[in-house]
Motif scaffolding. Sequence first.
Motif, PDB file in Angstrom:
ATOM      1  N   GLU A 188       1.777  -4.797  -4.312  1.00 11.50           N
ATOM      2  CA  GLU A 188       2.708  -4.190  -5.266  1.00 11.50           C
ATOM      3  C   GLU A 188       3.093  -2.789  -4.813  1.00 11.50           C
ATOM      4  O   GLU A 188       4.260  -2.388  -4.882  1.00 11.50           O
ATOM      5  N   LEU A 189       2.123  -2.027  -4.330  1.00 12.07           N
ATOM      6  CA  LEU A 189       2.415  -0.678  -3.837  1.00 12.07           C
ATOM      7  C   LEU A 189       3.323  -0.726  -2.620  1.00 12.07           C
ATOM      8  O   LEU A 189       4.234   0.100  -2.479  1.00 12.07           O
ATOM      9  N   ARG A 190       3.139  -1.688  -1.730  1.00 11.76           N
ATOM     10  CA  ARG A 190       3.994  -1.777  -0.552  1.00 11.76           C
ATOM     11  C   ARG A 190       5.429  -2.113  -0.924  1.00 11.76           C
ATOM     12  O   ARG A 190       6.382  -1.543  -0.397  1.00 11.76           O
ATOM     13  N   HIS A 191       5.620  -3.049  -1.886  1.00 12.53           N
ATOM     14  CA  HIS A 191       6.971  -3.397  -2.330  1.00 12.53           C
ATOM     15  C   HIS A 191       7.630  -2.224  -3.021  1.00 12.53           C
ATOM     16  O   HIS A 191       8.833  -1.995  -2.826  1.00 12.53           O
ATOM     17  N   LYS A 192       6.878  -1.500  -3.756  1.00 18.02           N
ATOM     18  CA  LYS A 192       7.430  -0.346  -4.462  1.00 18.02           C
ATOM     19  C   LYS A 192       7.887   0.711  -3.479  1.00 18.02           C
ATOM     20  O   LYS A 192       8.964   1.321  -3.644  1.00 18.02           O
ATOM     21  N   LEU A 193       7.130   0.952  -2.453  1.00 13.88           N
ATOM     22  CA  LEU A 193       7.497   1.953  -1.453  1.00 13.88           C
ATOM     23  C   LEU A 193       8.699   1.507  -0.637  1.00 13.88           C
ATOM     24  O   LEU A 193       9.529   2.333  -0.234  1.00 13.88           O
ATOM     25  N   ARG A 194       8.804   0.231  -0.390  1.00  9.71           N
ATOM     26  CA  ARG A 194       9.941  -0.276   0.387  1.00  9.71           C
ATOM     27  C   ARG A 194      11.234  -0.227  -0.430  1.00  9.71           C
ATOM     28  O   ARG A 194      12.328  -0.041   0.132  1.00  9.71           O
TER      29      ARG A 194
END
Length: 407
Positions: free
Chosen positions: A386-392
């Motif tokens: 979830e954190l990776r998708h949010k940053l992308r």
Amino acid sequence: MTRRPAPPLPPPKARRHLRETAALTQTQLASRVGVTPGTVRAWESGRTTPRGRKRDAYAKLLKTLADEETARRTTQTPHPESAPEADSAPEPTSGSESAPARKPLPHEPDPVPESAPESTLEPAPEPEPGPEPVPEARPAPVPLTPAQAFDALYEFGAPALVRQTYLLTGRREQAREAVERAFQAAWEHWPEVARDRDPVGWVRATAYEYALSPWQRLRPRHRRPEPPPADPGDRTLLNTLLRLPPRHRRTLVLYDGVGLDLPETAAETEASTPTAANRLLRAREAVAGRLPALADPQVLHRRLAELASNERLGAARPHAVRGDGERRARFWTRAAIAFTAALVGTTALTVRTAPTHYEPPVSPGQAVRGVPPRAAQGSLSDEELELRHKLRDQLQHGPERLSPRLE
């Protein structure tokens, strides 16, 4: 700028003779020259030669001692003019005892004795001059080359030196090797040895020092015993000699074996005359204590000669000794050149790689705390995904990324 020539010095034996004639000890002479007694002992034995200011002072002192000895001899010897006239005058006959014969005046002819026969008054006929004898022309001696002179010295002294060195060591191979090394050293210093008054003594001293060196005990050859002499008497005498201290043994061999006198023995062993005499007496007492039949010095001299002669001790050929010495000298010369080149190269490398400025040392590191441990590689958890998708999805650049906002 030219260097003035060094003052000449008398031979080593003459130096010792001048000192002993002047009743000076080696310590007194050393204090007058400004050196140690050991240096004076080396000068008198011929091992070293003084140089520089010490040579000038030593030569001046020896010249003074020689002048004093000459003056002392002149005062002790009566002058021929002071001799009584009765010794030089002919004895008077029985008829002329009452009145001495009158000497003729310068203008008077010589008196003729009355009792002389008339035949003696007639002048003798002069011999007819004949042809003068022509002296026979002798061929001039051909000078020897250094190699020929060395070969002659080796053939003359090597066999006897091997036998004498055998009495010191009791080992045949060691005696041969010591004599060969001594002659090789003589060939290296041939100009000095050729001008020496006793070249055989020079070689003998070198051979004895090499044979009695304490480093010989560390060689593997020394650990293997050699077969003793076949004769029981020779075996006992050799064992008695080997039990003596090296200095006493060398003094005994030089005096009773070689036949040197006491001052020469003392000079060759680098000791004073009383010390050499004391060593000789101690060695004779030790030999006589075990072999009473050898208490007489003449018998001891004969037995030492027989012991050395009974062993078949040969020497190498002179050209082989010269060749070995030259090869050894070339080897050590090349080794010295190689060592010098390696030393120069190492020094140059050190100078080239050495730092030219100051470099401060690196400060020691400090531990940082509060950093979470690094997780091992594996699949991401739901929160991480979830954190990776949010940053992308968010913008990567701009002030929005830096300004906080509430969600």
